[in-house]
Scaffold this active site. Sequence first.
Site, PDB file in Angstrom:
ATOM      1  N   ARG A 116      -1.903  19.591  -5.064  1.00  0.00           N
ATOM      2  CA  ARG A 116      -2.536  18.615  -4.177  1.00  0.00           C
ATOM      3  C   ARG A 116      -1.916  18.807  -2.804  1.00  0.00           C
ATOM      4  NH1 ARG A 116      -3.818  12.275  -5.147  1.00  0.00           N
ATOM      5  NH2 ARG A 116      -5.470  13.321  -6.299  1.00  0.00           N
ATOM      6  N   GLN A 146     -12.190  15.568  -9.591  1.00  0.00           N
ATOM      7  CA  GLN A 146     -12.798  14.241  -9.512  1.00  0.00           C
ATOM      8  C   GLN A 146     -14.312  14.332  -9.724  1.00  0.00           C
ATOM      9  OE1 GLN A 146     -11.177  11.137  -8.887  1.00  0.00           O
ATOM     10  NE2 GLN A 146     -13.158  10.473  -9.661  1.00  0.00           N
ATOM     11  N   ARG A 306     -11.214  11.611 -16.212  1.00  0.00           N
ATOM     12  CA  ARG A 306     -10.367  12.616 -15.551  1.00  0.00           C
ATOM     13  C   ARG A 306      -9.522  13.320 -16.616  1.00  0.00           C
ATOM     14  NH1 ARG A 306      -8.905  12.020 -10.189  1.00  0.00           N
ATOM     15  NH2 ARG A 306      -7.918  14.057 -10.528  1.00  0.00           N
TER      16      ARG A 306
HETATM   17  N1   CP Z   1      -8.901   9.624  -7.848  1.00  0.00           N
HETATM   18  C1   CP Z   1      -7.705  10.211  -7.703  1.00  0.00           C
HETATM   19  O1   CP Z   1      -7.583  11.430  -7.534  1.00  0.00           O
HETATM   20  O2   CP Z   1      -6.658   9.363  -7.814  1.00  0.00           O
HETATM   21  P1   CP Z   1      -5.143   9.690  -7.437  1.00  0.00           P
HETATM   22  O3   CP Z   1      -5.089   9.896  -5.952  1.00  0.00           O
HETATM   23  O4   CP Z   1      -4.380   8.489  -7.897  1.00  0.00           O
HETATM   24  O5   CP Z   1      -4.728  10.944  -8.171  1.00  0.00           O
HETATM   25  N1  NVA Z   2     -10.654  10.497  -0.179  1.00  0.00           N
HETATM   26  C1  NVA Z   2      -9.481   9.994  -0.841  1.00  0.00           C
HETATM   27  C2  NVA Z   2      -9.533  10.309  -2.295  1.00  0.00           C
HETATM   28  C3  NVA Z   2      -8.362   9.806  -3.083  1.00  0.00           C
HETATM   29  C4  NVA Z   2      -8.444  10.170  -4.530  1.00  0.00           C
HETATM   30  C5  NVA Z   2      -8.236  10.587  -0.195  1.00  0.00           C
HETATM   31  O1  NVA Z   2      -8.218  11.790   0.064  1.00  0.00           O
HETATM   32  O2  NVA Z   2      -7.279   9.841   0.035  1.00  0.00           O
END
Ligand code: CP
Ligand code: NVA
Length: 323
Positions: A116, A146, A306
Amino acid sequence: MSDPASSGSTSRERLSVSDLLSIQDLTPEDIQLVFTVARRLKKAPGEFSLSLKGRTLAMIFEKPSLRTRVTFDVGITSMGGHALFLDHSDAKLGERESIRDVARNLERWVHGIVARTYKNRSVVELAEHARIPVINGLTDLLHPCQALADYFTLGEKMPLDSGVRLCFVGDGNNTCHSLILGAARLGIHLSVASPAGYEPNPEIVRQAMRTAGATGATINISRNPREAVRGANAVYTDVWASMGQEAETEDRAAVFADYQVNGRLMELAGREALFMHCLPAHRGYEVAPQVIDSPQSVVYDQAENRLHVQKALLLLLMAGEAL
Ligand code: CP
Ligand code: NVA
Protein backbone atom coordinates in the site's frame (compact mmCIF):
# COMPACT_ATOMS: atom_id res chain seq x y z
CA MET A 1 -11.88 -22.83 -18.55
CA SER A 2 -13.09 -25.52 -16.17
CA ASP A 3 -14.80 -24.48 -13.00
CA PRO A 4 -12.48 -25.01 -10.01
CA ALA A 5 -15.51 -25.09 -7.75
CA SER A 6 -16.84 -28.17 -9.52
CA SER A 7 -13.59 -29.81 -10.62
CA GLY A 8 -12.05 -29.70 -7.14
CA SER A 9 -8.92 -28.11 -8.63
CA THR A 10 -7.59 -24.67 -7.94
CA SER A 11 -3.83 -24.98 -8.35
CA ARG A 12 -4.05 -25.97 -12.01
CA GLU A 13 -6.19 -22.94 -12.74
CA ARG A 14 -4.01 -19.95 -13.45
CA LEU A 15 -4.49 -16.25 -13.73
CA SER A 16 -3.06 -14.71 -16.89
CA VAL A 17 -0.92 -12.44 -14.68
CA SER A 18 1.65 -13.12 -11.96
CA ASP A 19 0.92 -9.89 -10.01
CA LEU A 20 -2.24 -7.97 -9.21
CA LEU A 21 -1.40 -4.36 -9.97
CA SER A 22 -4.56 -3.17 -11.71
CA ILE A 23 -7.88 -4.70 -12.73
CA GLN A 24 -6.97 -3.52 -16.22
CA ASP A 25 -4.39 -6.36 -16.33
CA LEU A 26 -7.03 -9.03 -15.65
CA THR A 27 -9.13 -10.67 -18.34
CA PRO A 28 -12.86 -11.21 -17.71
CA GLU A 29 -11.97 -14.93 -17.32
CA ASP A 30 -9.38 -14.06 -14.64
CA ILE A 31 -12.02 -12.14 -12.70
CA GLN A 32 -14.51 -14.99 -12.97
CA LEU A 33 -11.81 -17.42 -11.76
CA VAL A 34 -11.10 -15.22 -8.72
CA PHE A 35 -14.84 -15.10 -7.98
CA THR A 36 -15.26 -18.87 -8.40
CA VAL A 37 -12.40 -19.62 -6.00
CA ALA A 38 -13.62 -16.92 -3.57
CA ARG A 39 -17.12 -18.46 -3.54
CA ARG A 40 -15.60 -21.83 -2.72
CA LEU A 41 -13.38 -20.38 0.01
CA LYS A 42 -16.33 -18.56 1.52
CA LYS A 43 -18.41 -21.75 1.57
CA ALA A 44 -15.74 -24.12 2.85
CA PRO A 45 -12.87 -22.15 4.42
CA GLY A 46 -11.43 -25.23 6.15
CA GLU A 47 -10.82 -26.98 2.84
CA PHE A 48 -7.80 -24.77 2.15
CA SER A 49 -6.36 -24.64 5.67
CA LEU A 50 -2.95 -25.97 4.53
CA SER A 51 -2.86 -24.64 0.98
CA LEU A 52 -0.26 -21.96 1.75
CA LYS A 53 1.60 -23.86 4.47
CA GLY A 54 5.06 -22.42 4.98
CA ARG A 55 4.40 -19.41 2.73
CA THR A 56 5.13 -15.91 3.97
CA LEU A 57 3.48 -12.71 2.76
CA ALA A 58 5.30 -9.41 3.31
CA MET A 59 2.87 -6.51 3.82
CA ILE A 60 4.40 -3.10 3.11
CA PHE A 61 2.13 -0.26 4.27
CA GLU A 62 2.95 3.43 3.82
CA LYS A 63 -0.64 4.36 4.78
CA PRO A 64 -3.01 3.26 7.57
CA SER A 65 -5.33 0.29 7.12
CA LEU A 66 -7.87 -1.79 8.99
CA ARG A 67 -9.56 -3.97 6.36
CA THR A 68 -6.67 -4.60 3.97
CA ARG A 69 -4.13 -5.37 6.65
CA VAL A 70 -6.40 -7.61 8.72
CA THR A 71 -7.92 -9.51 5.80
CA PHE A 72 -4.56 -10.31 4.19
CA ASP A 73 -3.12 -11.38 7.57
CA VAL A 74 -6.16 -13.47 8.54
CA GLY A 75 -6.41 -14.76 4.98
CA ILE A 76 -2.91 -16.18 4.67
CA THR A 77 -2.92 -17.44 8.27
CA SER A 78 -6.16 -19.34 7.62
CA MET A 79 -4.44 -21.15 4.75
CA GLY A 80 -1.40 -22.21 6.80
CA GLY A 81 0.87 -19.29 5.90
CA HIS A 82 2.20 -16.28 7.73
CA ALA A 83 2.09 -12.51 7.24
CA LEU A 84 4.88 -10.10 8.05
CA PHE A 85 3.90 -6.44 8.56
CA LEU A 86 6.49 -3.90 7.36
CA ASP A 87 5.52 -0.47 8.65
CA HIS A 88 6.51 2.15 6.10
CA SER A 89 4.46 5.01 7.54
CA ASP A 90 7.63 6.94 8.41
CA ALA A 91 10.05 6.02 5.64
CA LYS A 92 8.36 5.62 2.27
CA LEU A 93 9.28 2.69 0.08
CA GLY A 94 12.47 3.55 -1.81
CA GLU A 95 13.71 6.12 0.70
CA ARG A 96 16.01 3.95 2.86
CA GLU A 97 17.08 1.88 -0.11
CA SER A 98 15.97 1.53 -3.69
CA ILE A 99 12.70 -0.24 -4.45
CA ARG A 100 14.72 -2.56 -6.68
CA ASP A 101 16.88 -3.62 -3.72
CA VAL A 102 13.82 -4.08 -1.48
CA ALA A 103 12.33 -6.36 -4.15
CA ARG A 104 15.57 -8.30 -4.71
CA ASN A 105 15.91 -8.90 -0.97
CA LEU A 106 12.30 -9.81 -0.20
CA GLU A 107 12.13 -12.37 -3.00
CA ARG A 108 14.90 -14.36 -1.25
CA TRP A 109 12.86 -14.75 1.95
CA VAL A 110 9.13 -14.47 1.29
CA HIS A 111 6.65 -15.78 -1.29
CA GLY A 112 4.51 -12.73 -1.97
CA ILE A 113 4.16 -9.01 -1.27
CA VAL A 114 1.15 -6.79 -0.62
CA ALA A 115 2.02 -3.11 -0.87
CA ARG A 116 0.00 0.00 0.00
CA THR A 117 1.88 3.04 -1.26
CA TYR A 118 1.23 6.64 -2.18
CA LYS A 119 2.73 6.43 -5.66
CA ASN A 120 1.26 3.78 -7.95
CA ARG A 121 4.68 3.66 -9.59
CA SER A 122 6.16 2.22 -6.34
CA VAL A 123 3.99 -0.92 -6.56
CA VAL A 124 4.69 -1.26 -10.28
CA GLU A 125 8.44 -0.96 -9.65
CA LEU A 126 8.31 -3.59 -6.88
CA ALA A 127 6.62 -5.97 -9.31
CA GLU A 128 9.14 -5.19 -12.05
CA HIS A 129 12.02 -6.29 -9.83
CA ALA A 130 10.55 -9.02 -7.60
CA ARG A 131 10.24 -12.54 -8.96
CA ILE A 132 7.41 -13.19 -6.50
CA PRO A 133 3.78 -12.02 -6.80
CA VAL A 134 3.07 -8.41 -5.88
CA ILE A 135 -0.47 -7.33 -4.95
CA ASN A 136 -1.56 -3.69 -5.00
CA GLY A 137 -3.15 -3.04 -1.60
CA LEU A 138 -4.12 0.55 -2.61
CA THR A 139 -2.21 3.42 -4.14
CA ASP A 140 -3.21 7.02 -4.83
CA LEU A 141 -4.38 5.79 -8.24
CA LEU A 142 -5.92 2.35 -7.75
CA HIS A 143 -7.57 -0.03 -5.29
CA PRO A 144 -8.03 -3.27 -7.23
CA CYS A 145 -8.64 -5.66 -4.29
CA GLN A 146 -11.46 -3.40 -3.15
CA ALA A 147 -13.19 -3.30 -6.53
CA LEU A 148 -12.89 -7.07 -6.96
CA ALA A 149 -14.53 -7.59 -3.56
CA ASP A 150 -17.19 -5.02 -4.46
CA TYR A 151 -18.17 -6.71 -7.71
CA PHE A 152 -18.09 -10.08 -5.95
CA THR A 153 -20.51 -8.61 -3.38
CA LEU A 154 -22.79 -7.23 -6.10
CA GLY A 155 -22.74 -10.66 -7.73
CA GLU A 156 -24.06 -12.18 -4.51
CA LYS A 157 -27.03 -9.81 -4.59
CA MET A 158 -27.94 -9.91 -8.30
CA PRO A 159 -26.76 -11.60 -11.50
CA LEU A 160 -23.55 -9.78 -12.46
CA ASP A 161 -24.45 -9.18 -16.09
CA SER A 162 -25.14 -6.34 -18.49
CA GLY A 163 -28.33 -5.55 -16.58
CA VAL A 164 -26.39 -4.17 -13.60
CA ARG A 165 -26.32 -0.40 -13.19
CA LEU A 166 -23.86 0.96 -10.64
CA CYS A 167 -23.52 4.64 -9.78
CA PHE A 168 -20.47 6.14 -8.05
CA VAL A 169 -21.08 9.54 -6.46
CA GLY A 170 -18.16 11.67 -5.28
CA ASP A 171 -14.41 11.92 -5.76
CA GLY A 172 -12.92 10.34 -8.89
CA ASN A 173 -10.33 8.60 -6.71
CA ASN A 174 -8.47 5.29 -6.43
CA THR A 175 -11.61 3.29 -5.53
CA CYS A 176 -13.57 4.96 -8.32
CA HIS A 177 -10.79 4.18 -10.83
CA SER A 178 -10.72 0.48 -9.99
CA LEU A 179 -14.53 0.33 -10.12
CA ILE A 180 -14.39 1.92 -13.59
CA LEU A 181 -11.82 -0.61 -14.81
CA GLY A 182 -13.80 -3.47 -13.26
CA ALA A 183 -17.07 -2.33 -14.84
CA ALA A 184 -15.40 -2.24 -18.25
CA ARG A 185 -14.08 -5.78 -17.81
CA LEU A 186 -17.37 -7.16 -16.50
CA GLY A 187 -19.74 -5.46 -18.95
CA ILE A 188 -21.47 -3.38 -16.28
CA HIS A 189 -23.10 0.05 -16.72
CA LEU A 190 -21.36 2.54 -14.46
CA SER A 191 -22.23 6.19 -14.09
CA VAL A 192 -19.92 8.46 -12.10
CA ALA A 193 -20.99 11.88 -10.80
CA SER A 194 -18.17 14.13 -9.57
CA PRO A 195 -17.75 17.89 -9.11
CA ALA A 196 -15.64 19.85 -11.61
CA GLY A 197 -11.96 19.26 -11.03
CA TYR A 198 -12.53 15.98 -9.16
CA GLU A 199 -13.44 13.76 -12.09
CA PRO A 200 -11.76 10.37 -12.54
CA ASN A 201 -8.35 10.38 -14.22
CA PRO A 202 -8.96 10.65 -17.99
CA GLU A 203 -6.27 8.06 -18.74
CA ILE A 204 -8.07 5.50 -16.54
CA VAL A 205 -11.34 6.32 -18.31
CA ARG A 206 -9.59 5.88 -21.68
CA GLN A 207 -8.21 2.49 -20.56
CA ALA A 208 -11.69 1.43 -19.51
CA MET A 209 -13.30 2.64 -22.75
CA ARG A 210 -10.86 0.53 -24.76
CA THR A 211 -12.24 -2.65 -23.15
CA ALA A 212 -15.84 -1.53 -22.61
CA GLY A 213 -16.66 -1.97 -26.30
CA ALA A 214 -15.87 -5.69 -26.19
CA THR A 215 -17.87 -6.41 -23.01
CA GLY A 216 -20.85 -4.10 -23.64
CA ALA A 217 -20.04 -1.94 -20.59
CA THR A 218 -20.91 1.73 -20.56
CA ILE A 219 -18.99 4.30 -18.52
CA ASN A 220 -20.66 7.66 -18.11
CA ILE A 221 -18.90 10.54 -16.36
CA SER A 222 -21.08 13.48 -15.36
CA ARG A 223 -21.63 16.22 -12.78
CA ASN A 224 -25.19 15.75 -11.57
CA PRO A 225 -25.62 13.05 -8.89
CA ARG A 226 -29.43 13.28 -9.09
CA GLU A 227 -29.39 12.33 -12.77
CA ALA A 228 -26.57 9.80 -12.40
CA VAL A 229 -28.31 7.69 -9.73
CA ARG A 230 -31.58 7.23 -11.67
CA GLY A 231 -32.20 3.55 -12.27
CA ALA A 232 -29.09 2.45 -10.36
CA ASN A 233 -29.12 -0.98 -8.70
CA ALA A 234 -26.42 0.22 -6.33
CA VAL A 235 -25.10 3.62 -5.28
CA TYR A 236 -21.45 3.74 -4.18
CA THR A 237 -19.52 6.50 -2.49
CA ASP A 238 -16.12 6.94 -0.83
CA VAL A 239 -14.49 9.59 1.36
CA TRP A 240 -14.15 13.10 -0.07
CA ALA A 241 -10.53 13.40 1.13
CA SER A 242 -8.43 10.27 0.69
CA MET A 243 -5.36 9.32 2.71
CA GLY A 244 -2.69 11.91 1.94
CA GLN A 245 -5.29 14.66 1.25
CA GLU A 246 -6.08 15.42 4.90
CA ALA A 247 -5.02 19.07 4.51
CA GLU A 248 -7.77 19.52 1.88
CA THR A 249 -10.53 18.09 4.09
CA GLU A 250 -12.29 21.39 4.75
CA ASP A 251 -12.07 22.70 1.19
CA ARG A 252 -13.31 19.40 -0.16
CA ALA A 253 -16.25 19.30 2.28
CA ALA A 254 -17.48 22.55 0.65
CA VAL A 255 -16.90 21.34 -2.92
CA PHE A 256 -18.62 18.00 -2.33
CA ALA A 257 -21.55 19.26 -0.21
CA ASP A 258 -24.09 18.47 -2.98
CA TYR A 259 -22.65 14.99 -3.44
CA GLN A 260 -23.72 13.45 -0.14
CA VAL A 261 -25.50 10.13 -0.54
CA ASN A 262 -28.58 10.71 1.61
CA GLY A 263 -32.15 9.47 1.73
CA ARG A 264 -33.30 11.89 -0.98
CA LEU A 265 -30.63 10.71 -3.41
CA MET A 266 -31.31 7.04 -2.65
CA GLU A 267 -35.03 7.63 -3.36
CA LEU A 268 -34.11 8.80 -6.86
CA ALA A 269 -32.15 5.58 -7.40
CA GLY A 270 -35.11 3.46 -6.41
CA ARG A 271 -36.54 1.54 -3.49
CA GLU A 272 -34.42 -1.56 -4.13
CA ALA A 273 -31.07 0.20 -4.68
CA LEU A 274 -28.18 -0.99 -2.52
CA PHE A 275 -25.74 1.33 -0.82
CA MET A 276 -22.00 0.58 -1.08
CA HIS A 277 -18.88 2.10 0.49
CA CYS A 278 -15.34 0.74 0.74
CA LEU A 279 -14.96 2.12 4.31
CA PRO A 280 -13.72 3.88 6.35
CA ALA A 281 -16.80 6.14 6.11
CA HIS A 282 -17.50 9.59 7.44
CA ARG A 283 -21.15 9.70 8.46
CA GLY A 284 -22.70 13.10 7.84
CA TYR A 285 -20.22 13.89 5.06
CA GLU A 286 -20.16 11.63 1.98
CA VAL A 287 -22.99 9.51 3.38
CA ALA A 288 -25.92 10.18 5.71
CA PRO A 289 -26.08 7.84 8.73
CA GLN A 290 -29.66 6.88 7.73
CA VAL A 291 -28.29 5.43 4.47
CA ILE A 292 -25.12 3.64 5.58
CA ASP A 293 -26.89 2.16 8.59
CA SER A 294 -30.02 1.14 6.65
CA PRO A 295 -31.00 -2.35 5.48
CA GLN A 296 -30.04 -1.27 1.91
CA SER A 297 -26.43 -0.91 2.98
CA VAL A 298 -24.08 -3.80 2.11
CA VAL A 299 -20.90 -2.21 3.44
CA TYR A 300 -20.10 -4.97 5.92
CA ASP A 301 -20.67 -7.63 3.24
CA GLN A 302 -18.13 -5.75 1.10
CA ALA A 303 -15.70 -5.73 4.04
CA GLU A 304 -16.21 -9.45 4.70
CA ASN A 305 -15.72 -10.28 1.05
CA ARG A 306 -12.33 -8.57 1.03
CA LEU A 307 -11.22 -11.65 2.99
CA HIS A 308 -12.65 -14.25 0.61
CA VAL A 309 -11.59 -12.50 -2.59
CA GLN A 310 -8.06 -11.81 -1.37
CA LYS A 311 -7.70 -15.41 -0.16
CA ALA A 312 -8.60 -16.45 -3.69
CA LEU A 313 -5.95 -14.08 -5.05
CA LEU A 314 -3.32 -15.40 -2.63
CA LEU A 315 -4.16 -18.96 -3.59
CA LEU A 316 -4.11 -18.30 -7.31
CA LEU A 317 -0.92 -16.24 -7.20
CA MET A 318 1.07 -17.95 -4.44
CA ALA A 319 0.05 -21.61 -4.20
CA GLY A 320 2.33 -22.57 -7.07
CA GLU A 321 2.75 -26.33 -7.11
CA ALA A 322 1.94 -26.54 -3.40
CA LEU A 323 -1.54 -27.98 -3.92
N1 CP B 1 -11.37 -0.34 2.32
C1 CP B 1 -10.10 -0.41 2.74
O1 CP B 1 -9.17 -0.67 1.97
O2 CP B 1 -9.96 -0.25 4.07
P1 CP B 1 -8.58 -0.03 4.84
O3 CP B 1 -8.03 1.30 4.41
O4 CP B 1 -8.95 -0.07 6.29
O5 CP B 1 -7.64 -1.15 4.47
N1 NVA C 1 -10.12 6.62 -1.25
C1 NVA C 1 -9.79 6.15 0.06
C2 NVA C 1 -9.98 4.67 0.15
C3 NVA C 1 -9.69 4.08 1.49
C4 NVA C 1 -9.86 2.60 1.52
C5 NVA C 1 -8.36 6.54 0.41
O1 NVA C 1 -7.48 6.37 -0.44
O2 NVA C 1 -8.12 6.99 1.53
